[in-house]
Design an enzyme around this catalytic site. Sequence first.
Site, short mmCIF file in Angstrom:
data_model
loop_
_atom_site.label_atom_id
_atom_site.label_comp_id
_atom_site.label_asym_id
_atom_site.label_seq_id
_atom_site.Cartn_x
_atom_site.Cartn_y
_atom_site.Cartn_z
N SER A 1 40.79 -41.03 8.38
CA SER A 1 40.34 -42.40 8.17
C SER A 1 41.43 -43.44 8.11
O SER A 1 41.14 -44.63 7.96
CB SER A 1 39.49 -42.48 6.90
OG SER A 1 38.26 -41.81 7.09
N SER B 1 37.25 -44.43 8.21
CA SER B 1 36.56 -45.40 7.38
C SER B 1 37.36 -46.68 7.12
O SER B 1 36.80 -47.69 6.69
CB SER B 1 36.21 -44.77 6.02
OG SER B 1 37.39 -44.44 5.28
N LYS C 1 42.05 -51.88 0.52
CA LYS C 1 40.78 -51.23 0.89
C LYS C 1 39.87 -51.19 -0.33
O LYS C 1 40.30 -50.85 -1.44
CB LYS C 1 41.05 -49.81 1.40
CG LYS C 1 39.81 -49.09 1.93
CD LYS C 1 40.17 -47.74 2.52
CE LYS C 1 38.95 -47.01 3.06
NZ LYS C 1 39.29 -45.69 3.66
#
Length: 491
Positions: A181, A157, A78
Amino acid sequence: MTDHTNLTVAEIRDGVAAGTFSAREVASAFNAAVEAGRALNAYIVETPELALKAADAADAARASGDLKPLSGVPIGMKDLFCTAGVQTTAASHILEGFTPPYESTVSAKLWAAGAGMLGKLNLDQFAMGSSNETSAFGKVISPWRDTSGKDLAPGGSSGGSSAAISARLCPAATGTDTGGSIRQPAAFTGISGIKPTYGRCSRWGIVAFASSLDQAGAMARTVRDNAILLEAMSGFDAKDSTSLDLPVPQWEANLSSNLKGKRIGIPKEYRPDGIDAAVAAQWDRGIAWLKDAGAEITEVSLPHTHYALPTYYIIAPAEASSNLARYDGVRYGQRVLPDGAGLQDMYAATRAAGFGDEVKRRIMIGTYVLSAGYYDAYYTQACKVRTLISRDFEAAWEKCDLLLTPTAPSAAFPLGEKQEDPLAMYLNDVFTVPASLAGLPAMSVPGGLTAGGLPLGLQIIGKPLDEQGVLNAALALEERAGFAARPEKWW
């Protein structure tokens, strides 16, 4: 011929160790998949050369008998984790072009365990969002389609992570979870994801959003893969004052789906009037599955659940307004300096150009609730309610060992559907936020499909430090759900 992109982390690890295939074959297959899957916009930066370099090291390690826990396993990272020599942006223009000279603790642990990096995954800007539409580098598109054929949100997210895993553009990925998230995007795309106890994984080198809530975690297709990845990621870090100085358990070795003697709590506040019928039906199936695994089912109450979402959206923006004050155009990242401008003008111009609308919205909310005259009325009150929410869980643990809830209030929704209504978007976190506020381990596993063919997730919440209990209950659900659906390739 083996399609290496269909292999799980455990299968790749074991296959490389046995010599069934080479690590380079695996890395090459996933590099090709990443290139072929660019329409999903899951990756901000692709690093095929790093994946191949780690693969070659794994093949050499096998030849010398020096394999590591993740040798031969390429993963997605990420783009909130700083990676030395590779651009790290937090999906924001204000950090575009920033190349860290250092490695985050979590990514360093993964590389030390033998993993390779396929690239940096897209996300909502500064991890602020529930649909992966706030990224400065474009929205991520879920590989799933419903009967309407519209582009769907992969969740947020960690939407780049969830989309990439579901589309077989990587076998596993890192995620971060501030209010859901990891878990919500996992539910939207039919994969699994775990947020460990706050402090299990170091936050050092992760671009900060809300420091008392942010926690790194694992995302993969199976519960076992999550256990493998989380073991490599976790551990004490002296550079992080909130890091837990505790040994890392052997989560994979101790996996067991036998829940005999375990008490599973069903919080009544998570079944509000008007709950989506498909979500409620999936929850009921999950209850039956855990009962079949030997667990005792009991109803519990978490009376302050109703206040969790407003509490979160005071505390998280307050911390974000403080953390994001460092992006001023002076030290690193973007700088906008109009002709004849002074220092304050540069600050304003840089932040106006560098931050997206959602980031600006949360900074403004956070600054407001921390301002003189409102600090006690909002922020102090929210901190008190957060304590009450934690106490609700403590009381529940007297009656049960784990909790079962839905992960999200609905299946994935079309991109753009909620973008103009922030409150509707925030409601996506209604089932995940309470565990985040209390710092508890929680995991989402896929349970089934809606009538329209979209995944639904089930969430297990555990006591502090009981990742093993969470993983075991998740394994029991996984075995009984038999979830094998995958998106049909259209990209």
